[in-house]
Design an enzyme around this catalytic site. Structure first.
Site, mmCIF file in Angstrom:
data_model
loop_
_atom_site.group_PDB
_atom_site.id
_atom_site.type_symbol
_atom_site.label_atom_id
_atom_site.label_comp_id
_atom_site.label_asym_id
_atom_site.label_seq_id
_atom_site.Cartn_x
_atom_site.Cartn_y
_atom_site.Cartn_z
ATOM 1 N N LYS A 191 0.867 -1.189 0.000
ATOM 2 C CA LYS A 191 0.000 0.000 0.000
ATOM 3 C C LYS A 191 0.901 1.235 0.000
ATOM 4 O O LYS A 191 1.505 1.582 1.007
ATOM 5 C CB LYS A 191 -0.913 0.054 1.241
ATOM 6 C CG LYS A 191 -1.923 1.204 1.161
ATOM 7 C CD LYS A 191 -2.055 1.937 2.443
ATOM 8 C CE LYS A 191 -1.694 3.363 2.526
ATOM 9 N NZ LYS A 191 -1.844 4.312 1.489
ATOM 10 N N GLU A 266 9.718 2.458 10.850
ATOM 11 C CA GLU A 266 10.754 3.466 10.594
ATOM 12 C C GLU A 266 10.039 4.802 10.556
ATOM 13 O O GLU A 266 9.223 5.045 9.661
ATOM 14 C CB GLU A 266 11.446 3.205 9.250
ATOM 15 C CG GLU A 266 12.344 2.001 9.238
ATOM 16 C CD GLU A 266 13.539 2.156 10.156
ATOM 17 O OE1 GLU A 266 13.882 3.293 10.514
ATOM 18 O OE2 GLU A 266 14.101 1.125 10.546
ATOM 19 N N CYS A 300 13.414 12.039 6.148
ATOM 20 C CA CYS A 300 13.427 11.650 7.559
ATOM 21 C C CYS A 300 14.770 12.012 8.187
ATOM 22 O O CYS A 300 14.865 12.234 9.383
ATOM 23 C CB CYS A 300 13.149 10.160 7.698
ATOM 24 S SG CYS A 300 14.216 9.158 6.665
ATOM 25 N N GLU A 399 9.260 17.402 14.602
ATOM 26 C CA GLU A 399 9.569 17.250 13.176
ATOM 27 C C GLU A 399 8.673 18.182 12.358
ATOM 28 O O GLU A 399 7.457 18.079 12.400
ATOM 29 C CB GLU A 399 9.338 15.796 12.739
ATOM 30 C CG GLU A 399 9.802 15.542 11.326
ATOM 31 C CD GLU A 399 9.563 14.095 10.873
ATOM 32 O OE1 GLU A 399 8.457 13.571 11.084
ATOM 33 O OE2 GLU A 399 10.489 13.502 10.275
HETATM 34 P P1 NAP Z 1 2.403 9.032 7.130
HETATM 35 O O1 NAP Z 1 1.345 10.062 7.031
HETATM 36 O O2 NAP Z 1 2.642 8.408 8.449
HETATM 37 O O3 NAP Z 1 2.031 7.913 6.041
HETATM 38 C C1 NAP Z 1 2.858 6.808 5.800
HETATM 39 C C2 NAP Z 1 2.033 5.702 5.178
HETATM 40 O O4 NAP Z 1 1.082 5.259 6.155
HETATM 41 C C3 NAP Z 1 1.208 6.155 3.956
HETATM 42 O O5 NAP Z 1 1.129 5.122 3.020
HETATM 43 C C4 NAP Z 1 -0.147 6.410 4.591
HETATM 44 O O6 NAP Z 1 -1.223 6.350 3.682
HETATM 45 C C5 NAP Z 1 -0.206 5.270 5.576
HETATM 46 N N1 NAP Z 1 -1.235 5.411 6.594
HETATM 47 C C6 NAP Z 1 -1.855 6.543 7.021
HETATM 48 N N2 NAP Z 1 -2.793 6.234 7.938
HETATM 49 C C7 NAP Z 1 -2.774 4.894 8.094
HETATM 50 C C8 NAP Z 1 -3.526 3.974 8.874
HETATM 51 N N3 NAP Z 1 -4.508 4.368 9.685
HETATM 52 N N4 NAP Z 1 -3.231 2.666 8.782
HETATM 53 C C9 NAP Z 1 -2.246 2.239 7.969
HETATM 54 N N5 NAP Z 1 -1.520 3.049 7.173
HETATM 55 C C10 NAP Z 1 -1.778 4.362 7.242
HETATM 56 O O7 NAP Z 1 3.810 9.593 6.627
HETATM 57 P P2 NAP Z 1 4.131 10.396 5.305
HETATM 58 O O8 NAP Z 1 3.582 11.775 5.429
HETATM 59 O O9 NAP Z 1 3.755 9.584 4.122
HETATM 60 O O10 NAP Z 1 5.741 10.447 5.363
HETATM 61 C C11 NAP Z 1 6.450 11.358 6.130
HETATM 62 C C12 NAP Z 1 6.899 10.741 7.446
HETATM 63 O O11 NAP Z 1 7.639 9.560 7.172
HETATM 64 C C13 NAP Z 1 7.859 11.640 8.219
HETATM 65 O O12 NAP Z 1 7.534 11.569 9.582
HETATM 66 C C14 NAP Z 1 9.219 11.019 7.949
HETATM 67 O O13 NAP Z 1 10.187 11.290 8.943
HETATM 68 C C15 NAP Z 1 8.866 9.575 7.901
HETATM 69 N N6 NAP Z 1 9.886 8.812 7.192
HETATM 70 C C16 NAP Z 1 10.710 8.009 7.924
HETATM 71 C C17 NAP Z 1 11.721 7.299 7.294
HETATM 72 C C18 NAP Z 1 12.627 6.401 8.090
HETATM 73 O O14 NAP Z 1 13.246 5.526 7.492
HETATM 74 N N7 NAP Z 1 12.762 6.575 9.388
HETATM 75 C C19 NAP Z 1 11.888 7.396 5.916
HETATM 76 C C20 NAP Z 1 11.027 8.240 5.199
HETATM 77 C C21 NAP Z 1 10.020 8.935 5.850
HETATM 78 P P3 NAP Z 1 -1.808 7.688 2.998
HETATM 79 O O15 NAP Z 1 -0.704 8.243 2.167
HETATM 80 O O16 NAP Z 1 -2.925 7.159 2.204
HETATM 81 O O17 NAP Z 1 -2.199 8.606 4.110
#
Ligand code: NAP
Length: 509
Positions: A191, A266, A300, A399
Site C-alpha cells: 500500500k 521506521e 526523515c 519534526e
Molecule cells: P504518514 O502520514 O505516516 O504515512 C505513511 C504511510 O502510512 C502512507 O502510506 C499512509 O497512507 C499510511 N497510513 C496513514 N494512515 C494509516 C492507517 N490508519 N493505517 C495504515 N496506514 C496508514 O507519513 P508520510 O507523510 O507519508 O511520510 C512522512 C513521514 O515519514 C515523516 O515523519 C518522515 O520522517 C517519515 N519517514 C521516515 C523514514 C525512516 O526511514 N525513518 C523514511 C522516510 C520517511 P496515505 O498516504 O494514504 O495517508
C-alpha cells in the site's frame, strides 16, 4: 520455476483509459471493487493531473492478501538464487528506465530531478544488493553436544507480508522492503502513499516485467484508513513493514498487536549537525544546505537543527544565510532549480504554522518564513533559518518536515552532544570537526542509528543498516544484511545420524 505462473507483461495503463491506473492483484490490473477513485496531482502545479487511481477498501485488501497467501505456497519453494535472478532482471530494467521514472517522480512528488535520479539509483542499488543475498542468506552450522548429530540454523520466510510506504522516497522505500521480502521467499501486498501512487505503480510494473509471478506482488492503492487499517488487522499478513510518521506508526503498532504480527517501524527524525570551532566552516555550510534544504527538508534524515559552538556561531550563520539566499525555488524539472515544492497544501500550512510557533517562542527569524508565491503555482515555501533557538523550543523538538532549520548556539562539545540527544527521536546526527578524539566520542555518544563525521545527516548507503533509535523506530534496521532479519524467521535444525535415541542435556557423557 515451472510450478510458478508468470504474470503477463503489461503496463497498468493498458487496462484503462489513459491516465487511469489500477490495482494489481493476483496477476491482474483491476479497479477498486467499490469503483471509487482518487487523483494524484503535481505539487509544483496542482492543475497538472498526474493520474487517477483506485480508492480501494477492505474488499480489495482481502483479495490481495488471499492472492499473496496462495502464491506463497509455490514462491517459497523457488530456490533463492532463482528468485534473485528475477531481481537482477528488475535491476537492469530500472537502469534502462531510470530517466523516465525520475522525471515522473519529480512530477508526482516534487523533488528536483537530480534527487529523483538518486531515488531511482537507490532502487537499483537495493535490488542488486538484495539479489546478491539469493546466493548468501547464510545460516550457521555448529557442533552438537552429542556424537553423530548435526546442528544448523536456517532462515525461512514469514509468508504474506504487508508493506506501507511514505511519499518522500516513493520508489526507494518500497524497494528497501520489497526486494528483501521477495528474495527471502515472502509474497507482498504493497500500500503506497496516496500522494505518490504513480511512482509505486511503475515500481510494481517493473517487477512484473522482470518476471515476478502472479500473486507474489500485489498493489492496492487507497487511503491509510480504507486500505491500511484492513491490512493491519488482517490475520493472514504475518508482518507489517511500515515507514512513515510517528503518529501513524503508533497506530500501526497498536492495531497489529491483537494478531501478534511482526511490526517494523521506521518513523520521524529531528536530526542535528554539530559544528565545532575547529571545523572547516565552508564544508559544514555545504553539508547543512544539502541536509536542510535538499528534498525541500522532507527527508526523515533532514538537518533541522544546527548546533554550533559560540566561537564560530556568527561566522557560520552569515555564511549559511548568504548561501541559502541564493537557492532557487521552482519546478524540479526546470534547469537550475535547487529546491522543489512541498508535497501538498496541508504540508505547506503546517510549515507556516511552525514558523509562527518559532517566532512566538522568541526564536530570531533570519531568512524566509513565508510561502513562496513567485516560484510557481504549487506548494512552495522559502528556505527558512531561525537563529538563537533554545533546545527546548518546539521548533527544536518537533519534526517540521519542510525547509526550516534552527541554529542552536552552545558553549562546548559536551553541551552539543547533550543538546543533540535531548529529543525524542534518534535517526541521524552529523558532526563537523578535525579533532579525531571528538569525532570518535561523538560516534560513541550520539543517540542515533546514523552518525556522520564531516558529512551531512543524509547519505545512507544500501549495504549499511538503516534505521533509528528512540521514537524513530522499534529496533529493526532496513537495508544491509539486517534487512534479512525483518523478513525471515530463524529455524534451528538437528539431524541425528547415531541410529539411537540421544537425549540432549542428559546423554552427554
Ligand atoms: P504518514 O502520514 O505516516 O504515512 C505513511 C504511510 O502510512 C502512507 O502510506 C499512509 O497512507 C499510511 N497510513 C496513514 N494512515 C494509516 C492507517 N490508519 N493505517 C495504515 N496506514 C496508514 O507519513 P508520510 O507523510 O507519508 O511520510 C512522512 C513521514 O515519514 C515523516 O515523519 C518522515 O520522517 C517519515 N519517514 C521516515 C523514514 C525512516 O526511514 N525513518 C523514511 C522516510 C520517511 P496515505 O498516504 O494514504 O495517508
Amino acid at each position: 520455476m515451472s510450478s510458478v505462473e508468470t504474470a503477463p507483461t503489461a503496463k497498468s495503463t493498458d487496462y484503462g483509459p489513459s491516465g487511469t491506473y489500477l490495482n494489481y492483484i493476483n496477476g491482474e490490473w483491476k479497479p477498486a471493487k467499490g469503483g471509487k477513485t482518487f487523483e494524484s496531482r503535481n505539487p509544483a502545479d496542482p492543475a497538472d493531473l498526474v493520474g487517477t487511481f483506485p480508492a480501494s477498501d477492505k474488499a480489495d485488501v482481502d483479495e490481495a492478501v488471499a492472492a499473496a497467501v496462495a502464491a506463497y505456497k509455490t514462491w517459497r519453494l523457488v530456490p533463492a538464487p532463482k528468485r534473485a535472478e528475477i531481481l537482477y532482471r528488475a535491476g537492469q530494467l530500472f537502469i534502462e528506465r531510470k530517466e523516465d521514472y525520475a522525471r515522473e517522480l519529480t512530477r508526482e512528488m516534487g523533488k528536483v530531478i537530480a534527487e529523483a535520479r538518486g531515488d531511482i539509483q537507490e532502487v537499483i542499488d537495493m535490488v542488486f544488493y538484495a539479489a546478491g543475498e539469493g546466493r548468501r542468506m547464510f545460516g550457521q552450522t555448529t557442533p552438537s553436544e552429542l556424537q553423530n548429530k548435526f546442528c544448523m540454523s536456517v532462515r525461512v520466510p514469514l509468508g504474506a507480508v504487508g508493506c506501507i510506504t511514505p511519499w518522500n522516497f516513493p520508489m526507494a522505500i518500497p524497494s528497501w522492503k520489497i526486494a528483501p521480502a521477495l528474495v527471502t521467499g515472502n509474497t507482498v501486498v504493497l500500500k503506497p502513499a496516496s500522494d505518490t501512487p504513480l511512482v509505486a505503480t511503475r515500481f510494481v510494473e517493473t517487477l512484473i516485467d522482470a518476471g515476478v509471478p502472479k500473486g507474489v506482488i500485489n498493489l492496492v492503492h487507497g487511503s491509510g484508513r480504507a486500505v491500511g487499517d484492513p491490512m493491519l488487522e488482517h490475520p493472514d499478513l504475518k508482518l507489517i513493514s511500515f515507514t512513515g510518521s510517528c503518529e501513524v506508526g503508533r497506530h500501526v503498532n497498536e492495531r497489529c498487536a491483537p494478531t501478534f504480527k511482526r511490526v517494523t517501524l521506521e518513523m520521524g527524525g529531528k536530526n542535528s549537525t554539530t559544528v565545532l570551532e575547529d571545523a572547516n566552516l565552508d564544508l559544514a555550510v555545504d553539508g547543512i544546505l544539502w541536509g536542510a534544504f535538499g528534498t525541500t527538508g522532507q527527508r526523515c534524515t533532514a538537518t533541522s537543527r544546527v548546533i554550533v559552538q559560540k566561537s564560530v556561531h556568527a561566522q557560520l550563520r552569515d555564511k549559511l544565510v548568504e548561501r541559502a539566499k541564493k537557492l532557487k525555488l521552482g519546478y524540479g524539472l526546470n534547469e537550475g532549480v535547487d529546491v522543489g515544492p512541498v508535497i501538498n497544501e496541508p504540508a505547506l500550512n503546517k510549515i507556516a504554522e511552525y514558523v509562527e510557533i518559532g517566532k512566538n517562542e522568541g526564536a530570531q527569524l533570519l531568512l524566509g518564513g513565508n510561502k513562496a508565491t513567485n516560484a510557481g503555482p504549487g506548494y512552495f515555501f522559502e528556505p527558512t533559518i531561525f537563529d538563537n533557538v533554545k533546545p527546548t523550543m518546539r521548533i527544536a523538538q518537533e519534526e517540521i518536515f519542510g525547509p526550516v532549520v534552527a541554529l542552536i548556539p552552545v558553549d562546548s562539545f559536551e553541551e552539543a552532544i547533550e543538546v543533540a540527544n535531548g529529543i525524542e527521536f534518534g535517526l541521524s546526527n552529523a558532526i563537523y570537526t578535525k579533532d579525531v578524539n571528538k569525532a570518535f566520542s561523538a560516534m560513541r555518544d550520539l543517540e542515533s542509528g546514523l552518525t556522520y563525521v564531516n558529512a551531512p545527516t543524509i547519505g545512507a548507503e544500501v549495504h549499511l543498516p538503516f534505521g533509528g533509535m528512540k521514537n524513530t523506530g522499534n529496533g529493526h534496521r532496513e537495508a544491509a544484511e539486517t534487512c534479512l532479519d525483518v523478513f525471515t524467521e530463524w529455524k534451528a535444525c538437528f539431524v541425528d545420524y547415531s541410529n539411537s535415541l540421544q537425549r540432549a542435556q542428559i546423554d552427554t557423557d
